[in-house]
Design a protein around this motif. Structure first.
Motif, PDB file in Angstrom:
ATOM      1  N   GLU A  60       0.827  -1.199   0.000  1.00  0.00           N
ATOM      2  CA  GLU A  60       0.000   0.000   0.000  1.00  0.00           C
ATOM      3  C   GLU A  60       0.866   1.255   0.000  1.00  0.00           C
TER       4      GLU A  60
ATOM      5  N   TYR B  81       1.901   1.854  -3.582  1.00  0.00           N
ATOM      6  CA  TYR B  81       0.741   2.319  -4.362  1.00  0.00           C
ATOM      7  C   TYR B  81       0.421   3.776  -4.019  1.00  0.00           C
TER       8      TYR B  81
ATOM      9  N   ARG C 229       0.712   7.322  -6.423  1.00  0.00           N
ATOM     10  CA  ARG C 229      -0.351   8.313  -6.557  1.00  0.00           C
ATOM     11  C   ARG C 229       0.174   9.707  -6.195  1.00  0.00           C
TER      12      ARG C 229
ATOM     13  N   ASP D 294       1.451   4.655 -15.454  1.00  0.00           N
ATOM     14  CA  ASP D 294       0.536   3.979 -14.534  1.00  0.00           C
ATOM     15  C   ASP D 294       1.343   3.113 -13.575  1.00  0.00           C
TER      16      ASP D 294
ATOM     17  N   PRO E  43      -6.856  10.405  -2.582  1.00  0.00           N
ATOM     18  CA  PRO E  43      -7.858   9.388  -2.918  1.00  0.00           C
ATOM     19  C   PRO E  43      -7.589   8.741  -4.275  1.00  0.00           C
ATOM     20  N   ARG E  44      -7.837   7.453  -4.359  1.00  0.00           N
ATOM     21  CA  ARG E  44      -7.714   6.732  -5.622  1.00  0.00           C
ATOM     22  C   ARG E  44      -8.433   5.401  -5.473  1.00  0.00           C
ATOM     23  N   GLY E  45      -8.640   4.706  -6.580  1.00  0.00           N
ATOM     24  CA  GLY E  45      -9.290   3.413  -6.522  1.00  0.00           C
ATOM     25  C   GLY E  45      -8.398   2.371  -5.872  1.00  0.00           C
ATOM     26  N   PRO E  46      -8.968   1.223  -5.490  1.00  0.00           N
ATOM     27  CA  PRO E  46      -8.178   0.177  -4.836  1.00  0.00           C
ATOM     28  C   PRO E  46      -7.151  -0.435  -5.786  1.00  0.00           C
TER      29      PRO E  46
END
Length: 229
Positions: free
Chosen positions: A76, A79, A83, A94, A190-193
């Motif tokens: 996490e 990730y 972001r 990406d 904030p971002r998608g899982p």
């Protein structure tokens, strides 16, 4: 510090000299008058943990320093860092592509930083998603230089839900007990899982590092316990 929590002296600004660094903190006499002699100075610069020259510089310039390292689920963290770099404009790829590019981006950068102390590596600072999530080898550099009594590791996932984590940290720092009404998380983007397959692959890659981190902490990291439950 007087203006911002992070100074970035022991990584990117070390050429400015210790006098420049000390100039960011309140005067000792003023701090003692305001606190009755109980003042302690802090700063928080996240790149210190990963920068290859920072541990030696800190050990040399601040021989009595105490180091606090906050760790979280390494998958996490990678990730979230991606972001963060996207939002700041330091990343254009990406997440999956950035992971694939990481080894090539970082190739030779640490050696160059060591041989050219004034060199600032964009890739090393902004694109080390997996490398910076391998906590144990980074923490061990500080343990080797400062000793285990000068380095304290905080589990972030416990810290934000269990006040005992904060109490333990304050006790280790020699500060009077104090608990806020809540411990907030700052700078969250904030971002998608994360895709499940990516998370599982990263956790498998980080497994041996997590085992080493558990030995350093003296307990199983919260994300490992959660995965085993």
């Amino acid at each position: 510090p007087t203006l911002s929590k992070g100074i970035g002296y022991f990584d990117l600004n070390h050429h400015r000299g210790l006098r420049w660094y000390r100039g960011h903190f309140p005067l000792r006499l003023f701090a003692r008058l305001r606190t009755g002699g109980r003042a302690k100075a802090f700063e928080s610069s996240g790149y210190y943990l990963f920068h290859p020259l920072a541990p030696e510089r800190i050990a040399r310039d601040l021989p009595k320093v105490k180091i606090v390292v906050m760790v979280r689920d390494p998958a996490e963290r990678a990730y979230s860092a991606h972001r963060h770099e996207l939002v700041r404009g330091f990343e254009t790829e990406d997440f999956e592509t950035a992971l694939a590019l990481e080894e090539g981006r970082l190739a030779g950068e640490e050696d160059r930083i060591r041989t050219e102390p004034g060199y600032e590596s964009h890739h090393h600072r902004h694109h080390a998603y997996q490398a910076r999530s391998r906590y144990a080898p980074q923490i061990r550099r500080y343990l080797d230089l400062l000793g285990s009594d000068r380095v304290y590791v905080v589990d972030a996932d416990r810290f934000f839900v269990d006040t005992a984590e904060l109490s333990g940290l304050f006790a280790w720092l020699g500060l009077a007990p104090w608990l806020p009404e809540e411990v907030k998380q700052w700078n969250a983007q904030p971002r998608g899982p994360m895709p499940t397959a990516t998370r599982e692959r990263l956790r498998a890659e980080f497994a041996s590092d997590d085992e080493d981190l558990a030995r350093i902490m003296g307990r199983t990291p919260s994300w490992v316990s959660a995965a085993e439950a």
